[in-house]
Scaffold this active site. Structure first.
Site, PDB file in Angstrom:
ATOM      1  N   SER A 166      64.476 -51.107   8.825  1.00  0.00           N
ATOM      2  CA  SER A 166      64.156 -50.505   7.531  1.00  0.00           C
ATOM      3  C   SER A 166      64.617 -49.066   7.449  1.00  0.00           C
ATOM      4  CB  SER A 166      62.648 -50.574   7.275  1.00  0.00           C
ATOM      5  OG  SER A 166      61.977 -49.551   7.973  1.00  0.00           O
ATOM      6  N   GLY A 167      64.478 -48.513   6.236  1.00  0.00           N
ATOM      7  CA  GLY A 167      64.818 -47.122   6.000  1.00  0.00           C
ATOM      8  C   GLY A 167      63.623 -46.204   6.125  1.00  0.00           C
ATOM      9  N   ASP A 168      62.491 -46.724   6.560  1.00  0.00           N
ATOM     10  CA  ASP A 168      61.295 -45.897   6.723  1.00  0.00           C
ATOM     11  C   ASP A 168      60.482 -46.480   7.876  1.00  0.00           C
ATOM     12  OD1 ASP A 168      59.112 -44.053   6.171  1.00  0.00           O
ATOM     13  OD2 ASP A 168      59.931 -43.875   4.147  1.00  0.00           O
ATOM     14  N   ASP A 169      59.210 -46.095   7.973  1.00  0.00           N
ATOM     15  CA  ASP A 169      58.383 -46.545   9.089  1.00  0.00           C
ATOM     16  C   ASP A 169      58.281 -48.071   9.109  1.00  0.00           C
ATOM     17  OD1 ASP A 169      57.792 -43.819   9.621  1.00  0.00           O
ATOM     18  OD2 ASP A 169      56.195 -43.871   8.123  1.00  0.00           O
TER      19      ASP A 169
END
Length: 468
Positions: free
Chosen positions: A252-255
């Site tokens: 993903s692009g985040d946590d």
């Protein structure tokens, strides 16, 4: 006689054709029969095609989903119901689930999120946040949504939900959105929830968001989004109790997992913590974010989080605690063991100055309590910096325990592998040598940082074998 013979032949052909079609129909039904594991089975079943669903990838099925679920809701007190989504590409806007209900996706079924803004109802902000995450106004309803429900299952034979997020990401970056982007799955004010055996692609924002809920199972989920996509968190338990996340693979692009409980004064007032959370066998790839993040919206409190057998690859940080002055709340009794990390910027990261407030009305005297943080039995390689641990002046992060951890530094690693301010704790058997605020207590303490031996209630849930 010739005419009669002809009629007889035609009649036999018709009978043969009908018999063939019946056999094919039985074969089709047989191919669509299956078994699956679930917390509860259902007495009534329907297919989306029974309500006009068309899986051609271009016809809207929002009404078909609504009609199907409205019809099946009548069976909530009569053994419950399940809705089968066959193979195909099913374009749809947001739709809401009902209680004692299973949504089952065929392995070749793809739910495609509509890009018609009229198919996304606007909701009020979450009460523990006070505003939307992207904009101060409300938020778009999630693709698969439910509120005030009990006994809800979203599962399949690895069927797919595709959020077609590029449309939303572009509008977000251009500042064209009046409301916060939708999530793929959100269940709120509910209990007894199972989300399992699905592939989630390209969410507009967060992927899975159980909020204000309890008794939640998230298992066997694959989540994929571009590593530069904005805010595409994987699984975000938010003000939830008794939750288990197991056997998930997230890029993903985040946590990959972000544990939350409300934002500043709104989260403090709402006062609903996240507690009794188990995370097992998670694999994460997220070069710009954390494998497991605690916060930054943690104003309702986070406690009793247990993570084990975690793998992180090419990810910014292993475990990150994010908070700030004005958050209030607490993060306490956190336990992580058996974590393997490859190519990391930081292994451990604690941030006491995260900022990002809901508005200017937060209380500057609301200081978070961070204590009882336990990390043990970890290995990492190709790491730029072992740890960046930054508490709050006058409000140190306390009772940090790190034991039996070996961190292999990258060829171009920082010269000082640990930086520490306003923290207190101890270590044992940690390489490279930690900072002076975490003194080594010697090999006899190698088994410190205990992991709770008792199970939480969600571990006692028994699955049933269900069929369609």
């Amino acid at each position: 006689m010739g005419i009669q013979a002809t009629h007889l032949v035609l009649a036999l052909l018709v009978v043969a054709f009908i018999s063939f079609r019946a056999a094919e129909s039985r074969k089709a039904r047989l191919l669509d029969s299956f078994e699956y594991s679930a917390i509860n089975c259902r007495a009534h079943t329907a297919s989306l095609t029974d309500f006009g669903g068309v899986g051609d990838g271009t016809t809207s099925n929002t009404k078909a989903f609504k009609d199907a679920i409205d019809h099946l809701s009548q069976f909530a007190s009569d053994g419950g119901s399940q809705l089968f989504v066959p193979a195909g590409k099913w374009l749809t806007g947001s739709f809401s689930l009902t209680s004692h209900f299973t949504l089952y996706l065929h392995k070749d079924a793809v739910l495609l999120a509509s890009q018609d803004m009229q198919e996304w109802p606007v909701m009020k902000p979450l009460p523990s946040y006070g505003r939307g995450r992207d904009a101060a106004a409300g938020r778009y309803s999630s693709l698969v949504f439910g509120t005030n429900l009990t006994d809800v299952i979203i599962t399949g034979n690895n069927g797919t939900i595709d959020g077609q997020g590029a449309f939303w990401w572009q509008n977000f970056h251009k500042g064209k959105l009046k409301y916060t982007r939708p999530y793929l799955i959100e269940i709120m004010f509910s209990n007894s929830i199972q989300i399992s055996n699905l592939t989630l692609l390209n969410s507009p924002s967060w992927n899975v968001h159980p909020v204000y809920s309890s008794d939640i199972l998230v298992q066997g989920i694959t989540i994929i989004a571009p590593i530069t996509s904005p805010n595409t968190d994987g699984i975000n338990p938010d003000s939830c109790t008794n939750t288990k996340i197991e056997d998930c693979y997230i890029v993903s692009g985040d946590d990959c997992v972000a544990v939350k409980s409300g934002w500043d004064e709104y989260g403090i007032a709402f006062g609903m913590p996240t507690k009794q959370l188990v995370i097992r066998r998670l694999t994460c790839i997220s070069p710009y974010s954390a494998t497991i993040a605690l916060g930054s919206e943690m104003s309702g409190g986070i406690e009793d989080v247990r993570a084990e057998d975690i793998t992180a690859i090419h990810t910014e940080s292993g475990i990150r605690i994010k908070t700030a002055v004005g958050r209030g709340g607490y993060v306490k009794d956190i336990y992580v063991k058996r974590m393997t990390m490859h190519t990391m910027k930081w292994v451990f990261w604690m941030t006491g100055n995260y900022g990002s407030h809901a508005d200017k009305n937060y209380d500057p005297n609301a200081l978070p309590v961070i204590q009882g943080i336990n990390y043990r039995d970890m290995v990492a390689d190709n790491v730029t910096m072992a740890a960046r641990l930054e508490g709050i002046a006058g409000d140190p992060f306390k009772e940090i325990c790190i034991s039996n951890v070996t961190i292999g530094m990258a060829p171009k690693a920082k010269k000082v592998p640990w930086t520490c301010t306003d923290i207190e704790g101890m270590t044992s058997g940690v390489t490279p040598r930690p900072c002076g605020m975490l003194p080594d207590q010697g090999p006899e303490k190698i088994t410190s940082c205990d992991f709770p031996p008792e199970s939480i209630p969600i571990d006692l849930v028994q699955f049933k074998t269900c069929s369609f």
